[in-house]
Design an enzyme around this catalytic site. Structure first.
Site, PDB file in Angstrom:
ATOM      1  N   ARG A 225       7.590   6.608  -4.244  1.00  0.00           N
ATOM      2  CA  ARG A 225       7.722   6.237  -2.942  1.00  0.00           C
ATOM      3  C   ARG A 225       7.780   7.313  -2.136  1.00  0.00           C
ATOM      4  NH1 ARG A 225       5.795   2.149  -4.625  1.00  0.00           N
ATOM      5  NH2 ARG A 225       6.843   0.001  -4.493  1.00  0.00           N
ATOM      6  N   HIS A 273      -2.344   5.221  -1.984  1.00  0.00           N
ATOM      7  CA  HIS A 273      -1.518   4.163  -2.702  1.00  0.00           C
ATOM      8  C   HIS A 273      -2.344   3.329  -3.800  1.00  0.00           C
ATOM      9  CE1 HIS A 273       2.681   1.801  -2.890  1.00  0.00           C
ATOM     10  NE2 HIS A 273       1.938   1.793  -3.974  1.00  0.00           N
TER      11      HIS A 273
HETATM   12  C1  OXD Z   1       4.009  -0.441  -6.389  1.00  0.00           C
HETATM   13  C2  OXD Z   1       2.692  -1.171  -6.792  1.00  0.00           C
HETATM   14  O1  OXD Z   1       5.054  -1.414  -6.357  1.00  0.00           O
HETATM   15  O2  OXD Z   1       1.773  -0.489  -6.383  1.00  0.00           O
HETATM   16  O3  OXD Z   1       3.915   0.512  -5.500  1.00  0.00           O
HETATM   17  O4  OXD Z   1       2.759  -2.073  -7.558  1.00  0.00           O
END
Ligand code: OXD
Length: 310
Positions: A225, A273
């Site tokens: 994160r 991400h």
């Molecule tokens: C997260 C995912 O929790 O991509 O970041 O699953």
């Protein structure tokens, strides 16, 4: 059958509806904000819901995170704490994260940023091949994802050190816990990979002090994160040359604002991400299973401990 509310701006409701209908044909699948009578919602599939929104459902029995992480659920201060929360643990997602980690580690180990710089200057120069056995990788976080990445890196011949907040022994691998353990791991790590859940204890864990414990020239990879990292400390460590490069898939906030220095920093690789994306075709199995378990009062799969926050 009771209804499920799908609450996500990032995931595809059409694919999820289809995947859930295959497993639970009678499930009434409603896509937020058009959830109809809120009292009929018994289950919710959530990714970064609007804080307070879940309190609209008086008969909610089960909350399913659409990702591996659940910090986005706990970010809601009014979250109804008594409702069980489960997260995704899916081999497809795990494989995706491990691929990203392997790619990033191999890229630094085989000096690709240096070769890319040489290419820009049209220079033909061999840099030699560093020994894999000398390239120690430190993995912070030994959950399902951290363990899988560690096993795959070890198969490639990398010495791997693991660290978790609580002791997590892994057969044949050096693992550590606690503050002393963290210091020891950082001091011996060439490439640090953050795979920790975001909790009050891990927020900002990558900061000037911990980065300073890494050997000169170390690299950093973050698939956990953004808030695990103090951005300005990482930038200072990159600018001073103490850290040679960082590959970042996660940010605080997301999307990464257009004027954030990470976008243009010559030593930073930014991805949006994407280390893993939850795949409805595989992950819907466990959600359907958890709905059946919730309905019949059986123990849930991949339940989150609200005290620990993961
Ligand atoms: C997260 C995912 O929790 O991509 O970041 O699953």
């Amino acid at each position: 059958m009771p209804a499920i509310a799908f609450i996500s701006q990032a995931d595809d409701p059409v694919r999820w509806r289809k995947a859930m209908a295959k497993r639970l044909p009678d499930l009434d699948f409603r896509v937020w904000p058009d959830v109809g009578d809120a009292s009929e919602i018994a289950y919710a599939l959530v990714w970064k819901h609007k804080p307070g929104e879940l309190n609209r459902f008086p008969n909610l029995k089960l909350l399913c995170s659409l990702g591996a992480g659940v910090d986005h659920v706990f970010a809601d201060p009014s979250l109804p704490r008594t409702i069980p929360l489960v997260r995704i643990v899916d081999p497809d997602l795990t494989a995706g994260v491990s691929e990203y980690v392997l790619l990033s580690v191999l890229r630094y180990h085989r000096q690709f940023p240096q070769y890319e710089a040489l290419q820009r200057e049209r220079r033909w120069r061999e840099l030699g091949r560093p020994a894999t056995a000398d390239c120690r990788v430190g993995i912070l976080g030994l959950g399902v994802l951290g363990r899988d990445a560690a096993a795959k890196l070890r198969m490639l011949g990398f010495p791997v050190l693991g660290w978790a907040r609580r002791p997590r022994p892994i057969e044949g691998m050096e693992t550590y816990s606690g503050e002393d353990g963290l210091q020891g791991v950082l001091a011996r790590t060439r490439i640090l990979v953050c795979m920790l859940p975001l909790t009050a204890a891990t927020a900002g864990i990558i900061n000037a002090r911990t980065l300073g414990l890494l050997p000169l020239g170390a690299y950093f990879v973050n698939v956990a994160r953004g808030a695990n990292v103090v951005d300005r400390d990482l930038i200072a460590a990159l600018d001073s040359g103490h850290i040679s490069g960082a590959t970042l898939d996660v940010f605080s906030p997301e999307p990464l604002p257009g004027d954030h220095p990470f976008w243009v920093h010559p030593k930073v690789t930014v991805t949006p991400h994407i280390a893993a994306l939850t795949n409805p075709d595989t992950a819907a199995d466990q959600i359907a299973e958890n709905i059946s378990r919730s309905a019949s009062g059986r123990p849930l799969l991949h339940a989150v401990d609200p005290e620990a926050g993961y």
